[in-house]
Design an enzyme around this catalytic site. Structure first.
Site, PDB file in Angstrom:
ATOM      1  CG  ASN A   6       1.404   6.579   7.045  1.00 36.17           C
ATOM      2  OD1 ASN A   6       1.390   6.556   8.262  1.00 36.17           O
ATOM      3  ND2 ASN A   6       1.766   5.536   6.321  1.00 36.17           N
ATOM      4  CG  HIS A   9       5.318   7.948  12.603  1.00 38.95           C
ATOM      5  ND1 HIS A   9       5.962   6.851  13.152  1.00 38.95           N
ATOM      6  CD2 HIS A   9       5.689   7.980  11.303  1.00 38.95           C
ATOM      7  CE1 HIS A   9       6.708   6.275  12.237  1.00 38.95           C
ATOM      8  NE2 HIS A   9       6.554   6.941  11.103  1.00 38.95           N
ATOM      9  CG  HIS A  42       2.473  -0.341   7.061  1.00 35.24           C
ATOM     10  ND1 HIS A  42       3.756  -0.177   6.596  1.00 35.24           N
ATOM     11  CD2 HIS A  42       2.227  -1.670   6.966  1.00 35.24           C
ATOM     12  CE1 HIS A  42       4.251  -1.358   6.247  1.00 35.24           C
ATOM     13  NE2 HIS A  42       3.339  -2.287   6.480  1.00 35.24           N
ATOM     14  NE  ARG A  44       6.564  -2.302  10.107  1.00 35.91           N
ATOM     15  CZ  ARG A  44       7.328  -2.016   9.048  1.00 35.91           C
ATOM     16  NH1 ARG A  44       7.135  -0.907   8.377  1.00 35.91           N
ATOM     17  NH2 ARG A  44       8.294  -2.803   8.681  1.00 35.91           N
ATOM     18  NE  ARG A  48       8.170  -1.530  13.328  1.00 38.10           N
ATOM     19  CZ  ARG A  48       9.095  -1.431  12.377  1.00 38.10           C
ATOM     20  NH1 ARG A  48       9.402  -0.254  11.890  1.00 38.10           N
ATOM     21  NH2 ARG A  48       9.716  -2.473  11.915  1.00 38.10           N
ATOM     22  CD  GLU A  68       1.812   2.207   3.645  1.00 36.92           C
ATOM     23  OE1 GLU A  68       2.699   1.817   4.422  1.00 36.92           O
ATOM     24  OE2 GLU A  68       1.632   3.399   3.375  1.00 36.92           O
ATOM     25  CB  THR A  99       7.975   0.760   3.229  1.00 33.79           C
ATOM     26  OG1 THR A  99       6.868   0.763   4.110  1.00 33.79           O
ATOM     27  CG2 THR A  99       7.792  -0.292   2.170  1.00 33.79           C
ATOM     28  CD  GLU A 151       1.879   4.893  -2.146  1.00 29.28           C
ATOM     29  OE1 GLU A 151       0.782   4.428  -1.767  1.00 29.28           O
ATOM     30  OE2 GLU A 151       2.712   5.377  -1.360  1.00 29.28           O
ATOM     31  CG  HIS A 191       8.739   5.869   1.412  1.00 25.91           C
ATOM     32  ND1 HIS A 191       9.988   6.257   1.838  1.00 25.91           N
ATOM     33  CD2 HIS A 191       8.308   4.950   2.291  1.00 25.91           C
ATOM     34  CE1 HIS A 191      10.290   5.582   2.917  1.00 25.91           C
ATOM     35  NE2 HIS A 191       9.286   4.782   3.225  1.00 25.91           N
TER      36      HIS A 191
END
Ligand code: PXP
Length: 249
Positions: A6, A9, A42, A44, A48, A68, A99, A151, A191
């Site tokens: 992922n 970031h 993801h 969102r 963000r 995602e 999440t 998942e 996660h």
């Protein structure tokens, strides 16, 4: 067992200065060339970190995007337009830092069935995953709602601070994996997984892929910091040397 990384970031860092670097697209290529099987982003609702253009470009160029996303109508529309390699439906709250918890598929099987049908209608071999707790009721509901992957949310396992707590969570996860495989679902996990807690999870039979973000991007910062400082110092020293040479002429 495969790894999906992922890279949200990387986009967080880019957005912090409003620049076009560090680029999530470049990160996606590094991740894939290094051996990860998929790159996860993801998108969102509040955008963000990852933005629409990031997912479009990464999906188009790599063909290895796991998107995602929430079940929000606008986001579903975007995903149906892009048709990434796979989609993972997650719950999403505006104010959450990341999440929190799994999707309550059992509460609205009809709604999720509508979404999985739309993806399957566009492409018969769509990979559609539900991010759920290691809970047999949710596993069953995911199957009924037409998901072909789940998942398993490993956040609770990652948050356990005692050996007994971790063992209990591992047993719960193992039970959910076994049940999912029995009813024909493929199983990923993700996660909160990190360099300390992945090993015991990876010992469980049956996982296809682990989706890991924060720990890998954090590790990359410190693994790369030394090289980055050295490279900058090298340029400064080279300029210093050039000035010194000038003064000698
Ligand atoms: N899987 C899902 C469904 C997630 O929502 C997240 C967080 O975006 C991850 C995996 C990665 O979690 P982490 O960043 O804690 O590794």
């Amino acid at each position: 067992m495969e790894l999906g990384v992922n890279i949200d970031h990387i986009a967080t860092l880019r957005n912090a200065r409003g620049e076009d670097f560090p680029s999530p697209v470049y990160a996606a290529f590094i991740v894939l060339e290094t051996g990860a099987s998929n790159v996860t982003c993801h998108l969102r609702e509040d955008r963000r970190h990852i933005r629409d253009n990031d997912v479009r470009i990464i999906s188009e160029l790599t063909k290895r995007l796991n998107l995602e996303m929430s079940a929000d109508e606008e986001i579903v529309k975007i995903a149906l337009d892009i048709m990434p390699r796979s989609v993972t439906i997650v719950p999403e709250k505006r104010k959450e830092l990341t999440t929190e918890g799994g999707l309550d598929v059992a509460a609205d099987i009809k709604r999720y069935k509508g979404i999985t049908d739309e993806f399957k209608f566009k492409s018969a071999d769509s990979i559609i995953s539900a991010f759920i707790e290691a809970d047999l009721k949710q596993v069953e509901a995911a199957g009924e709602a037409g998901f072909n992957f789940i998942e398993i949310h490993t956040g609770r396992y990652a948050g356990e601070t005692t050996e007994a707590g971790r063992a209990k969570e591992l047993a719960r996860i193992k039970g959910a994996v076994e049940y999912a495989l029995k009813i024909g679902l493929n199983v990923n996990a993700g996660h909160g997984l990190n360099y300390k807690n992945i090993y015991d999870i990876a010992l469980i039979e049956g996982f296809v892929e682990f989706n890991i973000g924060f720990s890998i991007i954090s590790k990359a910062v410190f693994n790369g910091l030394e090289t980055a400082v050295k490279e900058m110092l090298g340029i400064i020293k080279t300029a210093e040397f050039a000035k010194f040479q000038q003064t000698k002429k």
